[in-house]
Enzyme design. Structure first.
Site: not given
Length: 472
Positions: A119, A236
């Site tokens: 990814e 995050d």
């Protein structure tokens, strides 16, 4: 008679010979690279051995006596009972050597065979690779250098520094940093984990069982508790940054936005955390914040594990605030006294609230209809994590000691956790479109939240959800 494989081809002998020749050439190149690296390692070892040999004292030529300074004389007068220096058999002084950390060049990425791309994140490209020397499967993360023309990106430095300090069983391990052929090719070598929670939730037909949710949450909270004890904010946290292997172990990953903090917290940028997991104080322009923003993200992850869908899917910052207030209710002086002091809260026009509408619980419980299968203890934990007031949110230690994890069903042992087929090991992951983490260097926009409660459209033209409240 053995059946013919459906993967077999009917190529002629000439084509097969060409393919075999290409394979032999590829193997020879790989062996040449490995041999080159081995010779380089031997040269480095010989150089280190020579340097250590030069440091050893020569009995024929003892070291020269250094000039005595006045400070040395004063120290000798103060310590008359000091033990004599170590001497050799010839009554000559010897130099004591102590083991120290050795510095050397990073290994080259050619020592790893990249198998497939997994990814692309906000700050790097992740691939699955095999260490040629050991044969171990690892994850290679190539840091993005596009937005750093003046040098090494600070996000990469923070990630390397944080991962080197955060050695915990629920935090992904940084094994080494390797280089490519160019200066802008920097790779982080980490263990390969088969899944991330976001991909699993997208592919599962049913959400995790309550006992499995507790196992996941306990491991995430344990790793986050260690980070907070080390004065590190992740900034995050989301399901795509939580990795899971086939042994039931969960690890926190992607520290590109991590940051050390202090007490009192310094002035920091508000443009952190992916939008769907961003706390209301950040959306309203808070410049000083602490670990409470991570705890809000944990609440969003908890809700996503329960419903198998992201809990708050806003289209923009204004719509995100609207969806938050739809779930929790609007802030009041009782639930969030410091609300009006935030920069972006001045444009928000709240509906009139009766003086008798203050909730008896602190923080107020979320609506039961949204989470019908959650126990009272679980609803209290979720409501405490998604409290509008940052000071009302539970800490990691309070969450780990919460009664929700002690009631039935108990957390499922990791050894009994189910396994899933790995998408990362076969092909590039395909996810639905989700917002990305903010890029470093972006400026926080000036937002007008006047339209959140159905008011007129602000100057920016942002539209909220436009819901209406019926109180009383």
């Amino acid at each position: 008679m053995a059946s013919k494989s459906r993967w077999a081809t009917d190529d002629d002998p000439e084509t097969e010979a060409i393919l075999a020749q290409r394979k032999r050439e590829k193997d020879e190149k790989r062996r040449a690279k490995a041999e080159k690296q081995r010779q380089l390692d031997e040269q480095q070892a010989q150089a280190q051995a020579q340097a250590q040999a030069q440091q050893q004292p020569d009995p024929d030529h003892p070291p020269k006596k250094r000039r005595r300074l006045s400070n040395d004389q004063d120290q000798e007068k103060e310590k008359p009972s000091q033990t004599p220096p170590a001497t050799s058999k010839n009554n000559e002084p010897t130099i004591l050597s102590f083991p120290t950390q050795e510095w050397g060049p990073c290994r080259n990425v050619a020592n790893f065979e990249r198998l497939n791309h997994i990814e692309e994140g906000s700050y790097g490209f992740v691939s699955r690779a095999k260490d040629i020397t050991t044969g171990e499967i690892v994850a290679l993360k190539k840091l993005k250098m596009d937005n750093s023309p003046d040098g090494f990106p600070v996000t990469g430095l923070r990630e390397i520094q944080t991962l080197l300090e955060a050695r915990h069983q629920n935090v992904v391990e940084l094994r080494e940093v390797v280089m490519g052929d160019k200066l802008d090719e920097v790779y982080l070598v980490m263990p390969f984990l088969e899944h991330d929670l976001k991909t699993l939730l997208d592919d599962m037909s049913e959400p995790f069982l309550p006992s499995e949710i507790k196992t996941i949450l306990l491991q995430v909270l344990s790793g986050l508790d260690f980070l907070h004890d080390q004065w590190i904010m992740h900034r995050d946290l989301k399901t795509s940054n939580l990795l899971l292997n086939n042994r039931g172990e969960v690890k926190i990953a992607d520290f590109g936005m991590a940051r050390y903090y202090g007490d009192p917290p310094p002035k920091l940028t508000q443009l952190v955390v992916t939008l769907w997991y961003r706390s209301p104080e950040l959306l309203l322009g808070a410049e000083k914040y602490g670990t409470e923003i991570d705890m809000w993200s944990i609440g969003c992850i908890f809700g996503e594990l329960l419903t198998k869908e992201p809990l708050l899917q806003g289209k923009n910052e204004v719509d995100q605030v609207s969806k938050i207030f739809t779930l929790t209710g609007p802030p009041t002086p009782q639930t969030w006294p410091e609300f009006r002091s935030l920069p972006n809260a001045k444009s928000l026009r709240l509906p009139p609230t009766p003086s008798t509408a203050s909730s008896t619980s602190s923080p107020p419980l979320l609506p039961r209809t949204k989470f019908p299968f959650l126990t009272n203890a679980g609803l209290h934990l979720l409501s405490s994590l998604l409290a509008l007031n940052p000071t009302s949110r539970l800490s990691t230690k309070a969450c780990l000691a919460h009664r929700y994890f002690r009631e039935d069903p108990r957390p499922k042992p990791k050894e009994m956790f189910p396994t899933f087929p790995s998408k990362a090991g076969m092909e590039k992951r395909r996810r639905r479109e989700t917002p990305e983490a903010p890029k470093r260097g972006q400026e926080a926009p000036k937002l007008d939240f006047a339209s959140v409660f159905g008011g007129e459209q602000g100057e920016q033209g942002e539209q909220g959800a436009g819901f209406t409240l019926r109180l009383g």
